[in-house]
Design an enzyme around this catalytic site. Structure first.
Site, short mmCIF file in Angstrom:
data_model
loop_
_atom_site.label_atom_id
_atom_site.label_comp_id
_atom_site.label_asym_id
_atom_site.label_seq_id
_atom_site.Cartn_x
_atom_site.Cartn_y
_atom_site.Cartn_z
N ASP A 19 -14.68 -13.80 -16.99
CA ASP A 19 -15.42 -14.95 -17.52
C ASP A 19 -16.02 -15.77 -16.38
O ASP A 19 -15.62 -15.63 -15.21
CB ASP A 19 -14.52 -15.82 -18.41
CG ASP A 19 -13.28 -16.35 -17.67
OD1 ASP A 19 -12.80 -15.65 -16.75
OD2 ASP A 19 -12.82 -17.46 -17.99
N GLU B 80 -9.89 -16.95 -17.45
CA GLU B 80 -9.36 -17.60 -16.24
C GLU B 80 -9.93 -19.00 -16.10
O GLU B 80 -9.28 -19.90 -15.59
CB GLU B 80 -9.68 -16.77 -15.00
CG GLU B 80 -8.89 -17.18 -13.75
CD GLU B 80 -9.54 -18.29 -12.93
OE1 GLU B 80 -8.83 -18.87 -12.09
OE2 GLU B 80 -10.73 -18.60 -13.13
N GLU B 81 -11.18 -19.18 -16.54
CA GLU B 81 -11.86 -20.47 -16.34
C GLU B 81 -11.44 -21.53 -17.36
O GLU B 81 -11.92 -22.66 -17.31
CB GLU B 81 -13.39 -20.28 -16.35
CG GLU B 81 -13.93 -19.38 -15.24
CD GLU B 81 -13.83 -19.99 -13.84
OE1 GLU B 81 -13.30 -21.10 -13.71
OE2 GLU B 81 -14.27 -19.33 -12.88
ZN LIG Z 1 -12.68 -17.61 -10.22
#
Ligand SMILES: [Zn+2]
Length: 436
Positions: free
Chosen positions: A85, A149-150
């Site tokens: 992502d 992850e974001e």
């Molecule tokens: Zn990153």
């Protein structure tokens, strides 16, 4: 064994561009679809003769995991992970469309060019090359491409660590983003910081309570006043200096590089003397807590019974207890605080064989560079994987020319990566991974 081939150098550019064109914007709150990028990565892994597994906790939030069997079955496995992502990009602010993946004058443009579709592409290019050249690494490698992850990592690495631990069996160490990029010090030196630690995240919710009432009356139990006092104490607090092993090594090695006395009794003075290079270390010599959001009241002549604020706190490895105790004291008896979101701090050894191997792989292809360890001020998926006993390093090698400010490109406008930087990354990653 056969060196990496020309094809791998072409592949990494194509893969980076292709992945950028797949829009995997993560707006938070579950608003993201990684599936097309995950399918792309899985297709490349399958093309290398591997058997990738697609895993989803929520529809479209796809993760990919594959294992490459090493030649030494007694060796611990190594996790190589990258997220799929990206953070949002506002197209009208950019020189090229952020999801065009355009290659112009030897530079690949687009959201994710450094964070971190570049590394995803490097991993895929190396794995495809190995299949062509018949290379097998010494250790088992577990390749993981993650969702989310974001944002919270709940659909990504958090889900994998909680629900699919078996896929990571034998992994003791991992590598991922935010390390081994070129840091130009402005004076002609090139530094390659390898991340060996991350500060922890403590996003706090503060709630002040008081006596509600008319705005014209005497009120010594005003929730807004209490909250403002607590917020001021937190914002103005001078956190004491605390040197973790990584930061200590970082300062010592940088001081040696510049021929400065490594006076760890005067770290602030040392940081000043280090100049721009000191910026690599400055955010990680102490805990921090910055008030960021306020919410109170609904009418000017009404004193509310409650007032709320949010604080972005970060603590060093080993610094969480001190962080909590300090917050208890700074908020005082009239304001409660709780973790709105909490993530652990990480510390990785800089005297490990793996660190030495990462270092020598960089030095081989950037002999003019100076490798130093550093601690990240924020966090990555390595936090989630640490629950499986995996020690995380930030190692996504990129050789950047002067004028490419890696830290500014991260989540920045006109994020882009030179083709040469990707080629360097493939060489270094190949060298490290096959011998690790
Ligand atoms: Zn990153």
């Amino acid at each position: 064994m056969a060196d990496i081939d020309e094809r791998a150098l072409d592949d990494v550019v194509t893969f980076t561009s292709d992945l950028i064109r797949i829009d995997t914007t993560n707006r938070g709150g579950g608003d993201c679809q990684e599936r097309p990028a995950a399918e792309y990565a899985a297709g490349q892994l399958a093309g290398a003769g591997l058997e990738p597994i697609l895993l989803e906790r929520s529809k479209g939030r796809t993760n990919v995991v594959a294992r490459i069997e090493g030649t030494d079955p007694s060796a611990d496995a190594l996790l190589v992970h990258g997220h799929l992502d990206v953070v949002p990009a506002q197209a009208d602010e950019w020189s090229v469309h952020p999801f065009s993946g355009e290659i112009r004058d030897g530079v690949v443009w687009g959201r994710g060019a450094v964070d971190m579709k570049n590394m995803d592409a490097m991993i895929l290019a190396v794995v495809r090359a190995w299949a062509r050249l018949g290379v097998r690494p010494r250790r088992d490698l577990v390749i993981a491409f993650t969702a989310d992850e974001e944002a919270s990592a709940e659909d990504g690495s958090g889900f994998l660590a909680d629900q699919h631990a078996g896929l990571f069996e034998g992994c003791t160490e991992g590598i991922s983003e935010s390390g081994a990029f070129t840091f130009h010090d402005g004076g002609g030196r090139e530094i390659y910081p390898i991340a060996a630690g991350e500060r922890g995240t403590g996003w706090l919710k503060l709630t002040a309570r008081g006596r509600a009432g008319h705005g014209s009356k005497v009120n010594h139990e005003n929730a807004v006043t209490r909250l403002a006092a607590a917020i001021t104490r937190i914002g103005e607090h001078e956190w004491p200096l605390r040197l973790t092993p990584t930061v200590r090594a970082s300062l010592t090695e940088l001081a040696a590089l510049y021929g400065i006395d490594a006076d760890l009794d005067d770290v602030d003075g040392l940081l000043t003397k280090l100049g721009p290079a000191g910026k690599l270390v400055e955010p990680t010599v102490r805990n921090s807590a910055n008030p960021t959001m306020l919410d109170a009241g609904y009418k000017v002549n009404v004193i509310p019974g409650e007032a709320v604020a949010y604080v972005d706190g970060r603590y060093l490895p080993g610094g969480e207890d001190e962080f909590r105790i300090t917050l208890d004291r700074l908020t005082g008896p009239d304001v409660d605080w709780e973790f709105h979101h909490r993530e652990v701090a990480l510390q990785a050894p800089v005297d490990s064989l793996t660190y030495a191997q990462m270092r020598s792989a960089v030095e081989e292809f950037a002999p003019e560079g100076h490798v130093v360890p550093y601690c990240m001020s924020g966090g990555t998926d390595a936090k989630q994987f640490s629950r499986l006993g995996i020690t995380g390093y930030g190692f996504a090698p990129l050789k950047l020319p002067e004028g490419f400010d890696y830290q500014a490109l991260f989540h920045g406008v006109d994020e882009r990566v030179p083709v040469e930087a990707l080629h360097f990354g493939v060489h270094v990653l190949d060298r490290f991974l096959r011998n690790a």
